[in-house]
Design a protein around this motif. Structure first.
Motif, short mmCIF file in Angstrom:
data_model
loop_
_atom_site.label_atom_id
_atom_site.label_comp_id
_atom_site.label_asym_id
_atom_site.label_seq_id
_atom_site.Cartn_x
_atom_site.Cartn_y
_atom_site.Cartn_z
N ALA A 79 0.83 -1.20 0.00
CA ALA A 79 0.00 0.00 0.00
C ALA A 79 0.87 1.25 0.00
CB ALA A 79 -0.94 0.00 1.19
N CYS A 80 1.94 1.23 0.80
CA CYS A 80 2.87 2.35 0.84
C CYS A 80 3.88 2.28 -0.30
CB CYS A 80 3.63 2.36 2.17
SG CYS A 80 2.60 2.62 3.62
N ASP A 90 6.67 0.79 -0.20
CA ASP A 90 7.99 1.06 0.39
C ASP A 90 8.19 0.14 1.58
OD1 ASP A 90 10.43 2.20 0.72
OD2 ASP A 90 9.69 4.23 1.07
N GLU A 91 9.39 0.15 2.09
CA GLU A 91 9.67 -0.62 3.29
C GLU A 91 9.04 0.08 4.48
OE1 GLU A 91 11.92 -3.51 3.67
OE2 GLU A 91 11.27 -3.65 1.59
N ARG A 92 8.32 -0.67 5.28
CA ARG A 92 7.65 -0.10 6.44
C ARG A 92 7.82 -1.02 7.63
NH1 ARG A 92 7.78 3.93 4.01
NH2 ARG A 92 6.08 5.26 3.33
N ALA A 93 7.73 -0.41 8.80
CA ALA A 93 7.70 -1.21 10.01
C ALA A 93 6.29 -1.76 10.18
CB ALA A 93 8.08 -0.36 11.21
N PHE A 94 6.22 -3.03 10.52
CA PHE A 94 4.92 -3.65 10.78
C PHE A 94 4.85 -4.03 12.25
CE2 PHE A 94 4.82 -3.76 6.27
CZ PHE A 94 3.49 -3.93 5.90
N GLU A 95 3.71 -3.77 12.83
CA GLU A 95 3.51 -4.08 14.24
C GLU A 95 2.37 -5.07 14.38
OE1 GLU A 95 2.49 -0.19 15.54
OE2 GLU A 95 4.57 0.35 15.95
N GLN A 96 2.43 -5.82 15.45
CA GLN A 96 1.34 -6.74 15.73
C GLN A 96 0.21 -5.99 16.41
OE1 GLN A 96 3.16 -10.10 17.83
NE2 GLN A 96 1.98 -11.40 16.50
N PRO A 97 -0.92 -5.91 15.78
CA PRO A 97 -2.07 -5.31 16.44
C PRO A 97 -2.64 -6.29 17.45
CG PRO A 97 -2.72 -6.15 14.31
CD PRO A 97 -1.24 -6.41 14.44
N PRO A 98 -3.46 -5.79 18.38
CA PRO A 98 -4.12 -6.71 19.31
C PRO A 98 -4.90 -7.75 18.51
CG PRO A 98 -4.48 -4.44 19.97
CD PRO A 98 -3.83 -4.40 18.61
N CYS A 99 -4.71 -8.99 18.86
CA CYS A 99 -5.36 -10.05 18.11
C CYS A 99 -6.74 -10.35 18.67
CB CYS A 99 -4.50 -11.32 18.14
SG CYS A 99 -5.29 -12.70 17.30
N ALA A 100 -7.70 -10.42 17.77
CA ALA A 100 -9.07 -10.72 18.19
C ALA A 100 -9.37 -12.21 18.08
CB ALA A 100 -10.05 -9.92 17.35
N ASP A 101 -8.41 -12.95 17.59
CA ASP A 101 -8.65 -14.36 17.33
C ASP A 101 -8.02 -15.29 18.35
OD1 ASP A 101 -10.00 -13.59 15.04
OD2 ASP A 101 -8.20 -13.66 13.83
N CYS A 114 0.80 -2.46 9.01
CA CYS A 114 1.75 -1.42 8.65
C CYS A 114 1.60 -0.24 9.62
CB CYS A 114 1.49 -0.97 7.22
SG CYS A 114 2.50 0.44 6.72
N ALA A 115 2.74 0.20 10.16
CA ALA A 115 2.70 1.29 11.12
C ALA A 115 2.30 2.60 10.45
CB ALA A 115 4.06 1.45 11.80
#
Ligand SMILES: [Zn+2]
Ligand SMILES: [Zn+2]
Length: 58
Positions: free
Chosen positions: A9-10, A12-23, A34-35
């Motif tokens: 989507a960006c 480009d290289e981006r930092a990815f973070e783990q969002p709170p998991c609902a599963d 993507c941060a």
């Protein structure tokens, strides 16, 4: 936990973070967001393809 991946989507290289998991995956959750834009991706521990061993009588 964060990791750097290419964000499509960006574009480009981006930092990815783990969002709170609902599963209920907890720390094993393969989903990262993507941060910058929040686009979610799934990091797969790609299951190794079974190696077919053919025994051949010589
Ligand atoms: Zn999850
Ligand atoms: Zn992004």
């Amino acid at each position: 936990m964060t990791l750097t991946r290419h964000c499509s989507a960006c574009d480009d290289e981006r930092a990815f973070e783990q969002p709170p998991c609902a599963d209920g995956h907890d720390a094993d959750c393969p989903e990262f967001a993507c941060a910058e834009c929040g686009m979610a991706i799934v990091i797969g521990d790609a299951p190794e393809l079974p190696v077919i061993v053919r025994s051949r009588a010589a």
